[in-house]
Design a protein around this motif. Structure first.
Motif, PDB file in Angstrom:
ATOM      1  N   SER A 222       0.846  -1.202   0.000  1.00 47.06           N
ATOM      2  CA  SER A 222       0.000   0.000   0.000  1.00 47.06           C
ATOM      3  C   SER A 222       0.878   1.248   0.000  1.00 47.06           C
ATOM      4  N   LYS A 228      -3.870  10.143  -0.275  1.00 47.76           N
ATOM      5  CA  LYS A 228      -4.548   9.029  -0.940  1.00 47.76           C
ATOM      6  C   LYS A 228      -3.792   7.727  -0.699  1.00 47.76           C
ATOM      7  N   GLU A 230      -3.198   3.849  -2.179  1.00 46.75           N
ATOM      8  CA  GLU A 230      -3.333   2.923  -3.305  1.00 46.75           C
ATOM      9  C   GLU A 230      -2.686   1.608  -2.914  1.00 46.75           C
ATOM     10  N   LYS A 232      -1.308  -2.132  -4.244  1.00 42.17           N
ATOM     11  CA  LYS A 232      -0.891  -2.943  -5.387  1.00 42.17           C
ATOM     12  C   LYS A 232      -0.885  -4.412  -4.962  1.00 42.17           C
TER      13      LYS A 232
END
Length: 285
Positions: A222, A228, A230, A232
């Motif tokens: 992460s 933010k 995200e 993976k």
């Protein structure tokens, strides 16, 4: 032999042996995976190397630097492949994170925190708590956070460690701080008497990267940046040990006697750090 035959039958394996000597004397065997308790890694790897069998030996390669140096020296003398089986090195998510560090995509790595703890039943004669078998948290699971720091930050300039030594004489938990230049620190923790998140958090100049639980095995990553998050994913269809096995096969096909990724030097650096930590916490095997 009865135990070996039962295992072979359960897993549909054609061959089984009644002794390690019988195994290493089989001319059809190319490479042997040593996964016995820590204090036997040296003895069993030496047996294999003496019989010219390539060796993939579980971590830690030896119980101290002296053992590791002898193992490496013999492998070189016999011109036989030897590698420490630290499977994290070969996992896709780890290599993704390593590339983030090397490329400085998010700036310099300013520090990291990593832990690995599990609550093992207290059974004094079994491997985890047995000092004669190299038990304790540091050598069993603490090696993973330490490896991560070595792989991403290099050799530390200073080492601090403290541990809880239990009734069997092994470290039941261990707190470690590795210090580097520019005030960079790695804060690490291992335990065999409690379950911890088993994550790794990397703090870069422009982002925070989290290797999700359990960070040492196939997992996700992460990335938190600009408010933010995200994540993976790195999906695998196995437990993940296949990546190091394939690497060993490739090394043997290329007639190499040393891994291009998990080198002798890396194994010596890793055991040297472990030796220093054991000195700090007064743990001798």
């Amino acid at each position: 032999m009865d135990k070996a035959e039962e295992f072979a039958e359960n897993h549909e394996i054609k061959l089984s042996y009644g002794s390690y000597l019988e195994l290493v004397e089989d001319k059809n065997i190319d490479v042997i995976y040593v996964a016995t308790p820590h204090t036997f890694h040296f003895e069993h790897s030496i047996l294999c190397l003496e019989h010219k069998k390539a060796v993939l030996c579980e971590k830690p390669l030896g119980i101290n630097l002296g053992q590791v140096e002898i193992m490496i020296s013999l492998a070189k003398e016999k011109n036989v492949f030897l590698m420490e089986a630290l499977w994290t090195q070969f996992l896709p998510h780890f290599n993704y994170v390593k590339n983030l560090v090397d490329s400085k995509e998010y700036g310099r790595l300013l520090g990291l925190e990593a832990d690995f703890g599990f609550n093992a039943p207290f059974e004094p004669k079994k491997r985890i708590y047995n000092k004669e078998l190299g038990g304790g948290s540091l050598m069993d699971v603490g090696i993973y956070p330490i490896f991560l720091s070595l792989a991403l930050l290099g050799i530390p300039e200073d080492i601090f460690a403290e541990a809880t030594i239990g009734s069997t004489g092994v470290d039941e938990n261990c707190t470690i701080q590795l210090s580097y230049s520019n005030a960079v620190k790695a804060n690490l923790y291992s335990a065999i008497n409690e379950t911890t998140p088993t994550t790794a958090t990397l703090r870069f100049e422009t982002a925070k990267v989290i290797i999700n639980s359990r960070f040492h095995e196939p997992s996700s990553v992460s990335i938190q940046k600009n408010g933010k998050m995200e994540t993976k994913e790195f999906p695998v269809t196995t437990h993940g040990y296949n990546f190091e096995a394939v690497h060993v096969q490739n090394m043997l096909k290329e007639k190499r006697t040393e891994s291009t990724l998990m080198s002798f030097e890396k194994s010596k650096e890793l055991i040297s750090i472990l030796d220093s930590i054991r000195k700090e916490i007064n743990l001798e095997y």
